[in-house]
Write an enzyme that holds these catalytic residues in place. Structure first.
Site, PDB file in Angstrom:
ATOM      1  NE  ARG A   1       5.793  -1.373  -4.450  1.00 60.99           N
ATOM      2  CZ  ARG A   1       5.752  -2.109  -3.361  1.00 60.99           C
ATOM      3  NH1 ARG A   1       5.648  -1.531  -2.183  1.00 60.99           N
ATOM      4  NH2 ARG A   1       5.781  -3.418  -3.423  1.00 60.99           N
TER       5      ARG A   1
ATOM      6  CG  LEU B   1      -1.906  -1.213   1.245  1.00 63.64           C
ATOM      7  CD1 LEU B   1      -2.783  -1.150   2.487  1.00 63.64           C
ATOM      8  CD2 LEU B   1      -2.778  -1.287  -0.005  1.00 63.64           C
TER       9      LEU B   1
ATOM     10  CB  CYS C   1      10.483  -3.901  -5.663  1.00 58.47           C
ATOM     11  SG  CYS C   1      10.660  -2.787  -7.055  1.00 58.47           S
TER      12      CYS C   1
ATOM     13  CG  ASP D   1       7.623  -7.338  -9.810  1.00 58.10           C
ATOM     14  OD1 ASP D   1       7.193  -8.358 -10.389  1.00 58.10           O
ATOM     15  OD2 ASP D   1       7.517  -7.162  -8.576  1.00 58.10           O
TER      16      ASP D   1
ATOM     17  CB  CYS E   1      34.947  -6.051 -31.936  1.00 61.58           C
ATOM     18  SG  CYS E   1      33.424  -6.858 -32.449  1.00 61.58           S
TER      19      CYS E   1
END
Ligand SMILES: [Zn+2]
Length: 385
Positions: free
Chosen positions: A83, A81, A198, A140, A343
């Site tokens: 976020r 909660l 996260c 995620d 390269c």
């Protein structure tokens, strides 16, 4: 006004309540009634009802998107909660898709909502993606990001992507005709455990709000056919310094998904366990290398070209170890660090990578497309030869 990408314009009508509700949109000459009807005619698949999915779902529903399908397997936990503003304290323990459906219905009853309480997997991804006009990737998990990307390439649907980490985020629109896919930018997934999630690393709560809102903005622009989409550009957000910058990203002609089209069926990436055919050395894209260099990540950057090439141009921070004398450079390398080889165009660095692996360096990466692609996408000031 640009044409909406990838789907025929279905222009449903708006009833008087909708015209009143969306009046602040209708007042925008760029959007107007036709744009609003296009938004109503658009079906969006949103993968993940978490940090990025929360603001994206709220703003898409508020804006009157016609249909929204939410896919999420998880239940609301109190630690979400901080976020995930789609859910409330009383929703703790409920499935996120159930909690999301209640909130979105209350926000805008005109939106047709569908929820899938489960994971997006190789069995259902293509069917789900094909049934929508555009996709928002709010996951995620690296495995799911590749799956979303491959399904979008196969189905020809725009993939509005974002990801977040601690205080930083990035967003881009993938898989439009002029944009790369996720694999073009990140050719191989990181090894399991290499990148903390996260839950291990932490994230500033408002950051997914910022990035998810950018995803919703891009989705609405695509739906309405207005503005300039964030395709071919990777937006980098640093919330601590509050700096936004964009980096050009291009399609990789050798990308197995959108380039050579080798990937014709979906399969789930399993990180380091993924079998590399032909003993290919894993690649790093120019954009990813630039980020890692910018962040000062400990890595060894080796230029395996010959001396005349090295003298014309080199990537700052590189050491010179020409392929013809590679064995002499091994003594100065730390096998515990990532070694990135480059390269001219990415062929000799593959060979150098195979030799280094055989010499006991397990963490070897090859710069995709070599210094030529790096110059084109990251640092146009580098002379090309
Ligand atoms: Zn690609």
């Amino acid at each position: 006004m640009i044409a909406p990408l990838g789907w025929p314009p279905r222009l449903p009508s708006l009833d008087p309540e909708e015209i009143h509700r969306y009046s602040r949109h209708l007042l925008l000459p760029e959007l107007g009634l036709e744009g609003q009807r296009r938004i109503k005619g658009t079906r969006v698949l949103l993968v993940g009802a978490g940090g990025l999915g929360s603001p994206a779902a709220l703003y898409l529903a508020a804006a009157g998107i016609g249909h929204l399908t939410l896919v999420d397997f998880d239940a609301v936990d109190v630690t979400n909660l901080q976020r995930q503003v789609l859910h409330g304290t009383r929703d703790v323990g409920r499935l996120k898709v159930e909690s999301a459906r209640d909130r979105l219905r209350d926000l805008n009853p005109h939106v047709s909502l569908e929820v899938v309480a489960g994971r997006l997997d190789a069995g259902n991804a293509l069917g789900l993606v094909s049934g929508h006009d555009l996709v928002l990737d709010g996951t995620d998990s690296f495995a799911t990001r590749y799956l979303v990307s491959d399904a979008c390439v196969l189905a020809g649907k725009p993939n509005v992507h974002a990801s977040i980490f601690r205080f930083e985020g990035q967003a881009t629109v993938l898989s439009t005709p002029d944009a790369p896919c996720y694999r073009c930018i990140y050719p191989s997934p990181p090894a399991p455990g290499e990148v903390p999630s996260c839950s291990e690393a932490g994230v500033l709560g408002v950051l997914p709000g910022l990035l998810g809102t950018i995803q919703a903005t891009e989705a609405l622009k695509l739906a309405a056919g207005i503005g300039e989409p964030l395709s071919g550009r990777l937006l980098l957000v640093d919330a601590l310094s509050m700096r936004f910058r964009t980096m050009q990203v291009r399609r990789d002609p050798s990308c197995p998904a959108c380039g050579t089209r080798e990937i014709q069926e979906l399969r789930e990436e399993s990180g380091a366990c993924a079998v590399e055919p032909r003993e290919a050395v894993p690649e790093v894209s120019p954009a990813e290398l630039a980020l890692r260099l910018r962040d000062g990540e400990p890595l060894q950057l080796l230029d395996v070209r010959e001396v005349h090439e090295w003298e014309v141009a080199r990537i700052p921070g590189a050491r010179h170890a020409p392929l013809s004398r590679l064995e002499g450079a091994v003594a100065g390398l730390d096998p515990a660090l990532d070694t990135v080889l480059y390269c001219r165009s990415g062929v000799r660095s593959q060979e150098a990578g195979r030799r280094l692996r055989a010499a006991g360096f397990p963490r070897v990466l090859s710069l995709a497309g070599g210094i030529l692609r790096y110059a084109a996408e990251v640092d146009p000031t580098l002379p090309r030869c």
